[in-house]
Design a protein around this motif. Sequence first.
Motif, mmCIF file in Angstrom:
data_model
loop_
_atom_site.group_PDB
_atom_site.id
_atom_site.type_symbol
_atom_site.label_atom_id
_atom_site.label_comp_id
_atom_site.label_asym_id
_atom_site.label_seq_id
_atom_site.Cartn_x
_atom_site.Cartn_y
_atom_site.Cartn_z
ATOM 1 N N UNK A 199 117.452 6.952 73.514
ATOM 2 C CA UNK A 199 116.357 7.814 73.057
ATOM 3 C C UNK A 199 115.222 6.985 72.483
ATOM 4 N N UNK A 200 115.551 5.988 71.655
ATOM 5 C CA UNK A 200 114.507 5.130 71.087
ATOM 6 C C UNK A 200 113.724 4.424 72.196
ATOM 7 N N UNK A 201 114.458 3.851 73.143
ATOM 8 C CA UNK A 201 113.811 3.103 74.219
ATOM 9 C C UNK A 201 112.998 4.014 75.126
ATOM 10 N N UNK A 202 113.560 5.185 75.465
ATOM 11 C CA UNK A 202 112.840 6.121 76.329
ATOM 12 C C UNK A 202 111.548 6.586 75.662
ATOM 13 N N UNK A 203 111.599 6.856 74.367
ATOM 14 C CA UNK A 203 110.399 7.290 73.653
ATOM 15 C C UNK A 203 109.340 6.187 73.663
ATOM 16 N N UNK A 204 109.767 4.944 73.419
ATOM 17 C CA UNK A 204 108.814 3.827 73.414
ATOM 18 C C UNK A 204 108.207 3.634 74.800
ATOM 19 N N UNK A 252 109.246 16.183 78.571
ATOM 20 C CA UNK A 252 110.514 15.469 78.832
ATOM 21 C C UNK A 252 111.129 14.841 77.582
ATOM 22 N N UNK A 253 110.292 14.311 76.664
ATOM 23 C CA UNK A 253 110.829 13.687 75.462
ATOM 24 C C UNK A 253 111.435 14.720 74.519
ATOM 25 N N UNK A 254 110.817 15.882 74.415
ATOM 26 C CA UNK A 254 111.383 16.946 73.582
ATOM 27 C C UNK A 254 112.706 17.421 74.168
ATOM 28 N N UNK A 255 112.741 17.573 75.491
ATOM 29 C CA UNK A 255 113.978 18.000 76.149
ATOM 30 C C UNK A 255 115.085 16.964 75.948
ATOM 31 N N UNK A 256 114.735 15.680 76.059
ATOM 32 C CA UNK A 256 115.720 14.612 75.887
ATOM 33 C C UNK A 256 116.316 14.636 74.481
ATOM 34 N N UNK A 259 118.659 17.721 73.964
ATOM 35 C CA UNK A 259 119.922 17.595 74.699
ATOM 36 C C UNK A 259 120.880 16.655 73.972
ATOM 37 N N UNK A 260 120.336 15.550 73.430
ATOM 38 C CA UNK A 260 121.189 14.523 72.821
ATOM 39 C C UNK A 260 120.990 14.405 71.315
ATOM 40 N N UNK A 261 120.509 15.471 70.656
ATOM 41 C CA UNK A 261 120.186 15.346 69.241
ATOM 42 C C UNK A 261 121.413 15.057 68.374
ATOM 43 N N UNK A 262 122.554 15.624 68.717
ATOM 44 C CA UNK A 262 123.763 15.390 67.924
ATOM 45 C C UNK A 262 124.158 13.913 67.974
ATOM 46 N N UNK A 263 124.196 13.335 69.172
ATOM 47 C CA UNK A 263 124.544 11.920 69.318
ATOM 48 C C UNK A 263 123.471 11.025 68.706
ATOM 49 N N UNK A 264 122.219 11.436 68.812
ATOM 50 C CA UNK A 264 121.130 10.648 68.253
ATOM 51 C C UNK A 264 121.235 10.560 66.732
ATOM 52 N N UNK A 265 121.445 11.696 66.078
ATOM 53 C CA UNK A 265 121.556 11.710 64.617
ATOM 54 C C UNK A 265 122.784 10.932 64.168
ATOM 55 N N UNK A 266 123.881 11.082 64.900
ATOM 56 C CA UNK A 266 125.105 10.340 64.565
ATOM 57 C C UNK A 266 124.883 8.842 64.739
#
Length: 275
Positions: A199-204, A252-256, A259-266
């Motif tokens: 997520x960090x890399x995709x956003x950048x 696309x970034x909001x959707x990403x 979709x993965x917000x639980x894993x991202x926060x963890x």
Amino acid sequence: MKNASSRKKLLIHLILIAGIGITVFPFFWMICTSFKTKGESMAIPPTILPQHLVTDAYYSVVTALPFGKIYMNTIFSTAVTVAGQVIICTLAAYSFARIKFPGRDVLFLLVLSILMVPGQIFLVPQYLIIQKMGLLDTLFALFLPNLFSAFGTFMMRQFFLSLPDELEEAAILDGCGRFQILIKIMVPLIKPGIVALVIFTAKFAWNDFMWPMIVNTTTSKMTLAPALSTLQGQYINDYPAQMAGSVLAVIPMIALFFIFQKQFIEGVAHTGVKG
């Protein structure tokens, strides 16, 4: 006592709601402006909601730019950057965290020192390298310098350090090699870290503006961020078109994230587990 606790919770919730409002309002304004006419977008005093919903701005963006080509450039560049960083940063992080070799700590400090230097300093040498390779104004120029990340290596190293040594020792006794240990044992246990890195890399990569603008000058070979900047005129700005392009770019970034917000926060929560 209960009243004091209730007032405290109410205050906390009010502060959080205010913070959400401050964060969400620019996005709400962007969406509303994308459905306005040019004149309405520049009206004084400004209005938030459009008087009539018009989609002319979206049509203008799609016709003024080779939007499909630019979108595919951005998706391709982001996907390759993400894949490269996940593979390279994971391998480097595993080496720094679990393999002892001469000069390991010194080399890791050198990698960390990259984080202390502004990224703009690397633009000129990176540009010269890409130029010498004959890759200016190509898709390869968009992602080649971004296939490695010092931050990604540091973050993944923290996850590897949080795993117990006994797992690796047991695998070695069972005859597993380093690569087998990494793929079959370590990687499944650090999935939250990998998702956070993705997520960090995709956003950048998705939002990168400076580097794609420098190396690619042909509009059809640009990514979304620099291509949308070409909609800005010298004397007048088409704000609805710019906002429409931004809406299409941010989806696309909001959707990403959702979709993965639980894993991202963890993943973010466990980044600094062990140093």
